[in-house]
Design an enzyme around this catalytic site. Structure first.
Site, PDB file in Angstrom:
ATOM      1  N   CYS A 248      36.294  37.212  41.814  1.00 34.57           N
ATOM      2  CA  CYS A 248      36.553  38.499  42.527  1.00 34.57           C
ATOM      3  C   CYS A 248      37.954  38.837  42.802  1.00 34.57           C
ATOM      4  O   CYS A 248      38.565  39.664  41.820  1.00 34.57           O
ATOM      5  CB  CYS A 248      35.878  38.368  44.107  1.00 34.57           C
ATOM      6  SG  CYS A 248      35.332  39.977  44.884  1.00 34.57           S
TER       7      CYS A 248
ATOM      8  N   LYS B  63      38.984  29.649  44.608  1.00 34.03           N
ATOM      9  CA  LYS B  63      39.915  30.729  44.644  1.00 34.03           C
ATOM     10  C   LYS B  63      41.134  30.757  45.295  1.00 34.03           C
ATOM     11  O   LYS B  63      41.286  30.428  46.200  1.00 34.03           O
ATOM     12  CB  LYS B  63      38.863  31.548  45.509  1.00 34.03           C
ATOM     13  CG  LYS B  63      39.255  33.485  45.623  1.00 34.03           C
ATOM     14  CD  LYS B  63      38.218  34.199  46.421  1.00 34.03           C
ATOM     15  CE  LYS B  63      38.750  35.533  46.533  1.00 34.03           C
ATOM     16  NZ  LYS B  63      37.821  36.300  47.207  1.00 34.03           N
TER      17      LYS B  63
ATOM     18  N   GLU C 155      29.548  36.105  43.200  1.00 32.39           N
ATOM     19  CA  GLU C 155      30.184  35.413  44.303  1.00 32.39           C
ATOM     20  C   GLU C 155      29.134  35.375  45.690  1.00 32.39           C
ATOM     21  O   GLU C 155      28.569  36.470  45.861  1.00 32.39           O
ATOM     22  CB  GLU C 155      31.593  36.100  44.893  1.00 32.39           C
ATOM     23  CG  GLU C 155      32.238  35.540  45.904  1.00 32.39           C
ATOM     24  CD  GLU C 155      33.737  36.308  46.333  1.00 32.39           C
ATOM     25  OE1 GLU C 155      34.286  35.630  46.860  1.00 32.39           O
ATOM     26  OE2 GLU C 155      33.556  37.479  46.381  1.00 32.39           O
TER      27      GLU C 155
END
Length: 312
Positions: free
Chosen positions: A187, A146, A74
């Site tokens: 993440c 995300k 990321e």
């Protein structure tokens, strides 16, 4: 392939019906039995050119090792040092920053997993934290924005409010590749197992990509155990590229890039969790078949059907 989520929940009937109708459309014909992957560990800064130089060098190392897919963490291209910097440099995917990486993939004849990238958002206040998958011809094959944003008060550390400057995604994304069917995440998604359950059991993912920048505090407590849990409970490979070390005076990442097999065994990691480099592993799709055949949890799971409440 991307599937849109409903506004309140990952697990919604329209998504499950869509997956069922289109199951035959998913094909793993692209994948060979074994393919080599690389996972990157690096310390990005707010210098776009310096970060690209590091990424380019690591791609060359991976190419020499026979890697077919190289996974970056990321914020691989930029980590802000000041508030608002990320929004200022955010670009659409056809902008010069991402196109530079597309050229890198094409020149190296290698698939690249790049995420999250600061993609231009829906308004001037918000960007998108986007995981971009590029094939070996330099074409963007898919993108995942995300879903779960990091709005957390980290114990003994600091308060994070990703939603202040990031718009959440609403699509689940899978993509066929030479190493199998890939499930794209980023993440903080790692803490939400239902996303990985959907990717595995509704959309037949074989390999999860988890580019991350875990904080030092949360990484020490949960990084490895969460990754191994996602691998074990879905019987998938997990490739988790990590930011590592101190980016600036205010920000430090845990590091420890890993590749984990469907049995939960770590099959690749760097000897130093803070160093910059790559770890290499061979993804063996027959290993997935073996684990799933001997322990057929897809046949045993019950929660995909309706359960009666025990409440009176």
């Amino acid at each position: 392939m991307s599937l849109r989520l409903g506004p309140r929940s990952l697990i919604r009937a329209p998504i499950l019906r869509y997956a069922s109708r289109h199951r035959a459309a998913f094909s793993c014909s692209m994948a060979t039995t074994t393919a080599r992957v690389g996972v990157v560990q690096m310390t990005s800064t707010n210098d776009l050119d310096a970060n690209y130089s590091t990424c380019s060098r690591l791609v060359k190392e991976a190419s020499a090792a026979g890697v077919k897919l190289l996974c970056f963490p990321e914020n691989f291209s930029f980590v802000s040092a000041k508030e608002g910097e990320s929004r200022k440099i955010a670009e659409p995917l056809d902008g010069p920053i991402m196109q530079r990486y597309c050229s890198l993939a094409r020149e190296s004849n290698m698939w690249l997993s790049l995420g999250g990238f600061q993609e231009k958002g829906p308004d001037e206040v918000h960007l998108c934290n986007t995981h971009v998958l590029i094939d070996d011809s330099g074409k963007i094959r898919n993108k995942y924005q995300k879903i779960h944003l990091f709005d957390v008060d980290v114990p003994g550390n600091m308060v994070y409010k990703e939603s202040n400057f990031t718009a959440a995604g609403d699509k689940i994304v899978v993509e066929d590749s030479p190493i199998g069917r890939l499930g794209l995440t980023v993440c903080y998604d790692l803490r939400f197992p239902e996303l990985y359950q959907l990717l595995r059991f509704q959309h037949q993912a074989q390999v999860f990509l988890v580019p991350s920048a875990f904080t030092k505090v949360t990484g020490e407590a949960h990084w490895e155990i969460l990754l191994r849990a996602r691998a074990i409970e879905t019987q998938c490979y997990v490739i988790a590229a990590a930011q590592a070390g101190r980016h600036n005076e205010k920000r430090e990442s845990y590091g420890d890039s890993l590749v984990i097999d469907p049995w939960g065994t770590i099959i690749a990691r760097l000897p130093d969790r803070l160093s910059t480099g790559i770890a290499v592993a061979d993804i063996d799709l027959s290993r997935i078949d073996s684990v799933r055949t001997r322990m057929p949890i897809s046949e045993h799971r019950k929660f995909s059907s309706c359960w009666k409440s025990s409440c009176i």
